[in-house]
Design an enzyme around this catalytic site. Structure first.
Site, mmCIF file in Angstrom:
data_model
loop_
_atom_site.group_PDB
_atom_site.id
_atom_site.type_symbol
_atom_site.label_atom_id
_atom_site.label_comp_id
_atom_site.label_asym_id
_atom_site.label_seq_id
_atom_site.Cartn_x
_atom_site.Cartn_y
_atom_site.Cartn_z
ATOM 1 N N ASP A 1 -8.597 3.248 24.323
ATOM 2 C CA ASP A 1 -7.944 3.604 23.068
ATOM 3 C C ASP A 1 -6.625 4.304 23.374
ATOM 4 O OD1 ASP A 1 -7.287 4.318 20.462
ATOM 5 O OD2 ASP A 1 -8.697 5.974 20.368
ATOM 6 N N ASP B 1 -3.477 6.089 21.418
ATOM 7 C CA ASP B 1 -3.099 6.650 20.122
ATOM 8 C C ASP B 1 -1.734 7.302 20.253
ATOM 9 O OD1 ASP B 1 -2.827 8.403 17.827
ATOM 10 O OD2 ASP B 1 -4.985 8.168 17.506
ATOM 11 N N ASP C 1 -7.161 7.687 25.547
ATOM 12 C CA ASP C 1 -8.075 8.713 25.046
ATOM 13 C C ASP C 1 -9.330 8.637 25.926
ATOM 14 O OD1 ASP C 1 -9.620 10.481 23.663
ATOM 15 O OD2 ASP C 1 -9.429 9.504 21.711
#
Length: 387
Positions: free
Chosen positions: A98, A100, A290
């Site tokens: 992930d 972000d 992440d």
């Protein structure tokens, strides 16, 4: 969010799902499913521990429930609807990453939404280089998250049984955590006398990245006057005024050694420079993922094809070859929301970019394209105006 706004968005999400064809992930019936309904209150209500059997036909479920967010698990289980993780009976898991925009070291509070997403795509390319080139993974699915970043699902057979500790090692590698300069060096026998030389591993991995930065740095020094070059060298960690002269002399005298990654030919000068550039390379070229997402074998991740309730944009599965051309603020706008204009009351004014246009909206009632109105309402910057 006011009740009128919530009801409007839930209705229009339902209209989208009536038109959309959402493809479930592989082995969908072995995965846990979760979703967030449009409930009243400041926090989200998560409904999880569902199997696909509990939800029923996926398209019918989405049309009926019109959820704010939809998730499925990276893990596959014997009983995905069990209410405890221990009771589910874990079988295997995808390796999920992930990215972000809010978590990027390069993020700037003054960046526009589009600028944040562009920085996140740059980080995505770095992550894919690690996964495809360093690890040789082939079964990759790239997904725009629908909001601030991207997900990458790795489904190669060799990752499916990895536990959290092994996944942590993959995370540490792509983040460059604990990277030891000594681990980037190999010893080669050179010449007939059996003499050895320590050589930077330039063929791949972090050695390739450090060597590439070394060549660029030396080229940068070559364009400078000596005084400026010495000052630039002192910007690197571990290189003071005296050592800068040693390094500069080694660079000037051994261009061929630098091209080969030979750390012996230049004496301590080239070795010192390489060691100093390792930290700079990691800072610039790591993939700032992440970390807990990738180490969690039970993680829930967004369903491609669903809508993100915090933006009104679609969670989009992306072809690898189409990534360069993908513009999330245009290509992830649902066609359902492009049909007409609506009235919204802007509660947080300012600039916004969407669907190829730029808008500056003060805090009052505006008639705007529905895609923009949905985006602002989902992000908490507007409420649905009374008709």
């Amino acid at each position: 969010m006011e009740a009128r706004t919530r009801a409007y968005l839930r209705g229009r999400f339902g209209d989208h799902y009536r038109r959309a064809e959402v493809t479930p992930p592989p082995e969908a019936n072995e995965r846990e499913w979760g979703y967030v309904p449009w409930t009243e209150g400041p926090g989200d209500t998560y409904v999880r521990h569902n199997s696909l059997l509990d939800l029923g036909d996926l398209g019918e479920f989405l049309t009926r429930e019109r959820p704010r967010h939809v998730y499925f698990s990276a893990g596959r289980y014997e009983d995905p609807s069990a209410t405890t993780m221990g009771g589910k009976g874990w079988r295997r898991s995808d390796l999920v990453f992930d990215l972000d925009a809010d978590h990027l070291p390069s993020a700037d509070p003054d960046d526009s939404y589009a600028e944040m997403l562009a920085k996140c795509k740059d980080a995505l390319y770095r992550l894919l280089d690690f996964l495809e080139t360093d690890f040789g993974f082939e079964e990759l699915t790239v997904v725009f998250s629908g909001s601030r970043g991207y997900h990458v699902h790795v489904r190669d057979e060799q990752v499916q049984q990895l536990g959290s500790d092994a996944r942590r090692e993959v995370v540490d590698y792509v983040r460059g955590i604990g990277l030891d300069p000594e681990g980037l060096v190999r010893t080669e026998v050179r010449g007939r006398g059996g003499a050895t030389a320590r050589v930077l591993q330039t063929g791949g991995g972090w050695g390739r990245r450090v060597h590439r930065r070394l060549l660029a740095f030396v080229e940068e020094l070559a364009a400078m006057e000596e005084e400026e070059a010495l000052a630039r060298l002192q910007e690197l960690e571990g290189i003071g005024e005296g050592r800068a002269s040693t390094v500069y002399g080694a660079v000037q005298a051994n261009p061929e050694a630098i091209r080969e990654g030979n750390l012996e030919a230049g004496g301590p000068g080239i070795r010192t420079l390489v060691e100093s550039l390792v930290g700079e390379t990691v800072e610039a070229e790591n993939a700032p993922i992440d970390e807990p997402v990738s180490t969690d074998t039970n993680r829930l991740i967004r369903l491609p094809g669903s809508l993100h309730g915090g933006s009104g944009l679609a969670v989009r599965r992306l072809d690898r070859d189409a990534l360069d051309a993908f513009d999330p603020l245009t290509d992830a706008v649902p066609e359902t929301f492009r049909s007409h204009d609506i009235a919204v009351e802007v509660t947080e004014g300012g600039a916004v970019e969407l669907d190829g246009d730029s808008f500056t909206l003060p805090e009052r009632i505006h008639t705007v394209p529905e895609s923009l109105g949905v985006f602002l309402m989902c992000r908490g910057r507007a409420e649905k105006a009374r008709e």
